[in-house]
Design a protein around this motif. Structure first.
Motif, mmCIF file in Angstrom:
data_model
loop_
_atom_site.group_PDB
_atom_site.id
_atom_site.type_symbol
_atom_site.label_atom_id
_atom_site.label_comp_id
_atom_site.label_asym_id
_atom_site.label_seq_id
_atom_site.Cartn_x
_atom_site.Cartn_y
_atom_site.Cartn_z
ATOM 1 N N ASP A 27 -10.957 20.271 -0.152
ATOM 2 C CA ASP A 27 -10.576 20.820 -1.460
ATOM 3 C C ASP A 27 -9.418 21.797 -1.330
ATOM 4 O OD1 ASP A 27 -10.620 21.461 -4.166
ATOM 5 O OD2 ASP A 27 -12.040 23.097 -3.855
ATOM 6 N N VAL A 31 -5.735 21.145 -3.061
ATOM 7 C CA VAL A 31 -5.172 22.053 -4.046
ATOM 8 C C VAL A 31 -3.892 22.698 -3.511
ATOM 9 C CG1 VAL A 31 -5.580 24.205 -5.280
ATOM 10 C CG2 VAL A 31 -7.358 22.481 -5.191
ATOM 11 N N TYR A 32 -3.888 23.004 -2.216
ATOM 12 C CA TYR A 32 -2.745 23.712 -1.650
ATOM 13 C C TYR A 32 -1.524 22.843 -1.419
ATOM 14 C CZ TYR A 32 -4.184 28.436 -1.133
ATOM 15 O OH TYR A 32 -4.503 29.731 -1.412
ATOM 16 N N MET A 33 -1.745 21.520 -1.364
ATOM 17 C CA MET A 33 -0.584 20.694 -1.041
ATOM 18 C C MET A 33 0.239 20.400 -2.295
ATOM 19 S SD MET A 33 -2.148 16.921 -0.877
ATOM 20 C CE MET A 33 -2.513 16.119 -2.427
ATOM 21 N N LEU A 34 -0.222 20.874 -3.448
ATOM 22 C CA LEU A 34 0.454 20.488 -4.688
ATOM 23 C C LEU A 34 1.799 21.168 -4.864
ATOM 24 C CD1 LEU A 34 -2.562 20.437 -7.131
ATOM 25 C CD2 LEU A 34 -1.313 18.494 -6.222
ATOM 26 N N GLU A 35 1.919 22.382 -4.311
ATOM 27 C CA GLU A 35 3.171 23.092 -4.534
ATOM 28 C C GLU A 35 4.088 23.010 -3.321
ATOM 29 O OE1 GLU A 35 1.653 26.761 -7.047
ATOM 30 O OE2 GLU A 35 0.229 25.763 -5.767
ATOM 31 N N ALA A 36 5.339 23.361 -3.561
ATOM 32 C CA ALA A 36 6.342 23.222 -2.515
ATOM 33 C C ALA A 36 6.058 24.191 -1.379
ATOM 34 C CB ALA A 36 7.716 23.513 -3.098
ATOM 35 N N ASP A 37 6.089 23.653 -0.167
ATOM 36 C CA ASP A 37 5.870 24.484 0.994
ATOM 37 C C ASP A 37 7.111 24.327 1.853
ATOM 38 O OD1 ASP A 37 4.409 26.160 2.405
ATOM 39 O OD2 ASP A 37 2.748 24.796 2.808
ATOM 40 N N TRP A 131 -5.528 12.847 -6.765
ATOM 41 C CA TRP A 131 -5.514 13.784 -7.906
ATOM 42 C C TRP A 131 -6.863 13.891 -8.600
ATOM 43 C CZ3 TRP A 131 -2.396 9.449 -7.671
ATOM 44 C CH2 TRP A 131 -2.798 8.365 -8.466
ATOM 45 N N ARG A 132 -7.814 13.053 -8.145
ATOM 46 C CA ARG A 132 -9.168 13.194 -8.661
ATOM 47 C C ARG A 132 -10.036 13.976 -7.669
ATOM 48 N NH1 ARG A 132 -10.162 9.609 -12.897
ATOM 49 N NH2 ARG A 132 -8.768 10.579 -14.398
ATOM 50 N N GLU A 135 -11.565 17.792 -8.109
ATOM 51 C CA GLU A 135 -12.688 17.843 -9.041
ATOM 52 C C GLU A 135 -13.981 17.410 -8.341
ATOM 53 O OE1 GLU A 135 -13.190 15.714 -13.393
ATOM 54 O OE2 GLU A 135 -11.375 15.389 -12.194
ATOM 55 N N ALA A 138 -15.161 19.997 -5.700
ATOM 56 C CA ALA A 138 -15.720 21.197 -6.338
ATOM 57 C C ALA A 138 -17.140 20.901 -6.828
ATOM 58 C CB ALA A 138 -14.834 21.633 -7.505
ATOM 59 N N TYR A 201 -0.026 31.990 2.245
ATOM 60 C CA TYR A 201 -0.749 30.808 1.788
ATOM 61 C C TYR A 201 -1.477 30.116 2.933
ATOM 62 C CZ TYR A 201 1.366 31.423 -2.732
ATOM 63 O OH TYR A 201 1.723 31.948 -3.944
ATOM 64 N N GLU A 214 -11.761 36.362 -0.619
ATOM 65 C CA GLU A 214 -11.921 37.561 -1.453
ATOM 66 C C GLU A 214 -12.566 38.689 -0.668
ATOM 67 O OE1 GLU A 214 -13.848 36.471 -5.078
ATOM 68 O OE2 GLU A 214 -12.220 35.127 -5.674
ATOM 69 N N ARG B 197 -3.128 23.016 -11.784
ATOM 70 C CA ARG B 197 -3.333 22.293 -10.527
ATOM 71 C C ARG B 197 -4.615 21.489 -10.562
ATOM 72 N NH1 ARG B 197 -1.984 26.689 -6.475
ATOM 73 N NH2 ARG B 197 -4.185 27.085 -6.761
ATOM 74 N N ARG B 198 -5.625 22.078 -11.185
ATOM 75 C CA ARG B 198 -6.920 21.392 -11.249
ATOM 76 C C ARG B 198 -6.862 20.175 -12.156
ATOM 77 N NH1 ARG B 198 -10.564 21.912 -7.415
ATOM 78 N NH2 ARG B 198 -10.637 24.026 -6.640
ATOM 79 N N PRO B 201 -3.115 17.420 -11.237
ATOM 80 C CA PRO B 201 -2.519 17.375 -9.889
ATOM 81 C C PRO B 201 -1.487 16.264 -9.757
ATOM 82 C CG PRO B 201 -4.826 16.690 -9.844
ATOM 83 C CD PRO B 201 -4.558 17.238 -11.206
ATOM 84 N N GLU B 202 -1.652 15.176 -10.503
ATOM 85 C CA GLU B 202 -0.719 14.054 -10.356
ATOM 86 C C GLU B 202 0.689 14.413 -10.836
ATOM 87 O OE1 GLU B 202 -3.359 14.321 -12.217
ATOM 88 O OE2 GLU B 202 -3.278 13.131 -14.055
ATOM 89 N N PHE B 204 2.126 17.267 -10.206
ATOM 90 C CA PHE B 204 2.746 18.026 -9.119
ATOM 91 C C PHE B 204 3.365 17.100 -8.078
ATOM 92 C CE2 PHE B 204 0.206 21.334 -10.935
ATOM 93 C CZ PHE B 204 0.833 22.519 -10.619
ATOM 94 N N ARG B 208 8.795 19.452 -6.694
ATOM 95 C CA ARG B 208 8.553 20.493 -5.688
ATOM 96 C C ARG B 208 8.524 21.837 -6.406
ATOM 97 N NH1 ARG B 208 9.379 20.628 -0.577
ATOM 98 N NH2 ARG B 208 11.106 22.107 -0.625
ATOM 99 N N VAL B 209 7.315 22.291 -6.676
ATOM 100 C CA VAL B 209 7.126 23.490 -7.490
ATOM 101 C C VAL B 209 6.929 24.698 -6.586
ATOM 102 C CG1 VAL B 209 5.715 24.525 -9.304
ATOM 103 C CG2 VAL B 209 5.950 22.038 -9.177
ATOM 104 N N ARG B 211 5.619 28.446 -5.445
ATOM 105 C CA ARG B 211 4.319 29.078 -5.636
ATOM 106 C C ARG B 211 4.424 30.459 -6.286
ATOM 107 N NH1 ARG B 211 2.004 27.240 0.215
ATOM 108 N NH2 ARG B 211 0.734 25.550 -0.607
#
Lengths: 321, 490
Positions: A27, A31-37, A131-132, A135, A138, A201, A214, B197-198, B201-202, B204, B208-209, B211
């Protein structure tokens, strides 16, 4: 208690704990791979998961071209029938063991566990799309938490409870050590990046994989530092996924069960205890974190073997060795 | 710039239509084609289909509801109404080139405003040199004489700023207003991203967004940097007015994300010019207070004596250098809406640079000619009280009634320093997914900047959407919604 029952209780929670950890690690990554790294390739993002789950070799066999992709890693670790450590199979085995011990656990626990298996099985009839995935993970995480919560509130404290605790804590210690080892060594070359968002990150992902982000932030105000992470994840007895916490719990569980007079378990557990006692974060880093964790995993495996011979194989008689 | 518009009968509320056709559209380049950077998203919307989008919009609302992401609308009873944060699922996308200009513009502006504050509370060179009229400052509600000659740590006043940007008809970014006191919204920026994101996700996968979630870590770093006793073991608190404040969710969010205490005024006490937290282990000295309590209420010994939200003696502790306050008291004078008109001069004066981000033309009600012009053309103007925020104390000329205009005219005559006027600017528009339809709505952008050892602008921000058709009011307290804001990496 029957050895067979003891063994089933132990494996029920151990598989469940594994499913939960698998879901969490996946998970966080999904979630973490969605944004640009900056500069992180798909391979860099996903290979560590194969390492953590011990699925590197299997992956090579199944994918001779050697390309590491999101789709493939998710499939292998979540639902591939060829992978004995997949999330789906862990849930299946947890449920099968629960059926064996249905009369020993509360009906609420059984229902919760049965429900998570049924939904997962239904959900994974088809291939899980990336992308599923978040969910789904979680959901699994919540369901497993519900089972453990019900265990806390409805299960009699006794031998049965002790074997369940052994299974869950042994798996947890194992996973924590692997997650720390794998992620830490990926991050170490990046020490020049300390303080940069990427670093935040990446280290954050390590702590989140252990549900400790946390709690860590509250305890250490100085941002994420490698030495603090080691102290927190290895030695902090208040953090419920740390190695020290797991070993404390294993000792308590053994006290519930009662040690065998000539058993191998107490000595194995004492060896784990010695490994932790007297260790300092700096000392661990000086020795080499990888070596330290490797030794720990070795001792943990020895404990597993001892449990097997002390408690679970007793019903096979002396000549069954 | 504005089409004349038929005024209705007295008391009849007119919807804003003027210039509708001229507002810049963020999404469409013409009637049918999306702009290049929106094309991947557009294709995805086409293939996703209505039903799934609808389900996702419901999921988003449910997630925010379950997580308790709320804001409070003040109402006549004591309590206020807690509402789920309104969120539109289609993201707003900003290209790397656009962002580079925004970032440079914001850094320049904040640097200049911070120098301006330092000057106002020390030598007042800018007033002596006649660049800004002294009476404008001395009559400003947020100019705090009590803090003259106090030097805050590292000379920083505006640690956290949220500068509101809009786009004019040509798509140019303009600064609408500066928020330098206790700007809010950053928690919603992060929550919007988490939800997006939740549920999508597709989307994204096609971009290239950059953070945004490290904002609390940057904030913590900047706050520790201020600690008078060194950053190593600094004790930091977030000071909140309490659960009835409209931004209470944000206060808890930031305290949790930074791993610091969330304190109310009654949890703090001053002894010998030091600030302490009342803990179960006795008093613990506090080094840095990130205060979300307004100046007026911060210290009953210095400001409003009837305040129960503040800490008696905190200003003296600050003066003595034993505690750092972020943002500094008195910073509000730099985001006063009448001072706003002088910001381009302020930038030139302190930095010797040309302002990168232009401002909206502003009429000063203290100026006779300006005032006469505005009073004659009220239905074309937005009139704002200078020290209000959250969309309160505002008159939207085109949609106002005769009675409302008469009331504002009276208020302006009574206290001209308290008001400014600006021509109605057509905010840019963007598509939103509303009740199963794609509809265009006006929006603005609030990026957040943190001033620590340097100025950092987090690549994103809070995009606020006016949910009512044609409306130009985006404030959440006035029924505005929001979108996730994507800044592209390349």
């Amino acid at each position: 208690m029957l050895s067979r029952i003891a063994e089933s209780l132990y494996w029920m929670t151990r598989h469940l704990e594994r499913a939960d950890n698998t879901a969490r690690v996946l998970d966080i990554n999904v979630v973490y791979m969605l944004e640009a790294d900056e500069g992180a390739t798909e391979e860099m993002q996903w290979r560590p998961l194969l390492t953590i789950m011990g699925a590197d070799e299997l992956y090579e066999e199944l994918h001779p071209d050697g390309r590491v992709t999101v789709q493939r890693v998710i499939h292998l670790l979540t639902q591939d029938r060829n992978n004995p450590g997949s999330l789906l199979l862990s849930l299946k085995l947890a449920r099968e063991n629960a059926r064996v011990v249905r009369d020993r656990i509360s009906s609420e626990m059984w229902e919760a566990l049965n429900e998570v298996w049924l939904s997962a099985d239904k959900h994974l009839k088809t291939t899980l799309q990336p992308w599923r995935a978040a969910e789904f993970y979680a959901f699994i995480h919540r369901q497993v938490a519900a089972f453990f919560g019900l265990t806390q509130s409805t299960m009699m404290r006794g031998q049965a409870y002790g074997f369940m605790a052994l299974g869950s804590l042994q798996e947890r210690a194992d996973m924590t050590a692997r997650i720390l080892d794998t992620r830490y060594h990926l991050l170490l070359p990046d020490l020049k990046l300390v303080g940069s968002p990427l670093d935040y990150y990446q280290w954050g992902a390590l702590l989140k994989s252990l549900s400790g982000f946390e709690a860590y932030r509250r305890k250490y105000q100085g941002g994420i530092r490698p030495i603090d992470v080691v102290e927190f994840v290895v030695l902090d007895t208040d953090f419920p996924r740390s190695l020290a916490y797991c070993v404390d719990g294993l000792e308590r569980a053994l006290a519930r069960i009662g040690a065998l007079p000539d058993g191998a378990v107490p000595e194995r557990l004492a060896a784990l205890r010695r490994h932790l006692d007297g260790a300092t974060p700096q000392g661990i880093l000086d020795l080499g974190l990888h070596e330290y964790l490797d030794d720990f995993l070795g001792l943990l495996a020895d404990l597993g073997t001892a449990l097997q011979s002390d408690y679970f194989e007793a019903h096979l008689g002396d000549d069954a060795q | 710039m504005l089409r004349q518009f038929q005024s209705g009968g007295a008391g009849q509320i007119q919807m804003q239509r003027a210039g509708q056709a001229m507002a810049y559209h963020e999404f469409y380049q013409d009637d049918f084609r999306p702009r290049d950077h929106y094309r991947p998203m557009w294709e995805h919307i086409q293939t996703t289909g209505q039903q799934i989008l609808g389900a996702k919009a419901r999921d988003a609302h449910l997630t925010l509801h379950t997580e308790g992401v709320t804001f409070t609308v003040y109402s006549n009873d004591e309590e206020g109404i807690e509402r789920v944060w309104p969120f539109d699922i289609l993201p707003r996308i900003i290209t790397a080139i656009e962002w580079a200009q925004i970032e440079a513009g914001l850094k320049q502006r904040i640097r200049a405003l911070n120098l301006f504050l330092k000057d106002l509370y020390h030598g007042q060179r800018i007033l002596k040199d006649g660049v800004v009229p002294p009476e404008l400052i001395y009559r400003g509600k947020d100019f705090q004489r009590e803090i003259m000659d106090i030097t805050p740590p590292h000379d920083i006043y505006t640690h956290i700023s949220g500068v509101d940007l809009i786009r004019d008809e040509d798509g140019r970014y303009l600064v609408l207003e500066d928020n330098l006191r206790t700007p809010s919204g950053v928690s919603y920026m992060i929550e919007n991203r988490i939800v997006e994101r939740r549920i999508l996700p597709e989307f994204f996968a096609r971009y290239r967004v950059r953070r945004v979630e490290h904002y609390p870590a940057l904030l913590l770093q900047a706050l520790r940097y201020l600690s008078p006793r060194g950053a190593e073991d600094a004790t930091i608190v977030v000071l909140t007015p309490g659960i009835f404040n409209s931004a209470y969710f944000e206060h808890t969010f930031l305290a949790k994300e930074m791993g610091v205490e969330l304190a109310e005024g009654r949890d703090l006490v001053c002894r010998n010019d030091k600030v302490y937290l009342k803990t179960t282990q006795g008093l613990r000295q506090v080094d840095v207070v990130y205060r979300r309590v307004d100046d007026d209420f911060l210290d009953p010994l210095v400001f409003r004596s009837d305040s129960e939200l503040g800490v008696a003696g905190i200003i003296n502790a600050w003066r003595a250098g034993n505690v750092a306050l972020a943002n500094a008291p008195g910073a509000g004078i730099a985001d006063d809406k009448a001072v706003y008109a002088y910001v381009p001069d302020i930038i030139r004066y302190y930095l010797g640079e040309t302002p990168i981000l232009p401002s909206v033309p502003t009429y000063q009600m203290t100026d006779h000619q300006d005032r006469m012009y505005v009073l004659d053309n009220m239905e074309k103007m937005v009139i704002k009280a200078v020290a209000e925020s959250g969309g309160y104390g505002m008159l939207m000329g085109p949609s106002s009634t005769t009675a409302q205009r008469a009331e504002f005219a009276r208020k302006i005559e009574e206290n001209p320093r308290n008001y400014i006027a600006q021509p109605v600017i057509q905010l840019s528009r963007h598509i939103c997914y509303l009740d199963g339809e794609l509809e265009s709505r006006h929006l603005d952008l609030r990026p957040f900047s943190i001033y620590g050892s340097d100025i950092e602008v987090v690549p994103g921000g809070l995009t606020r959407v006016a949910m009512t058709k044609g409306s130009l009011v985006v404030n959440s307290s006035q029924g505005g919604g929001s979108k996730d804001t994507w800044v592209l990496a390349d």
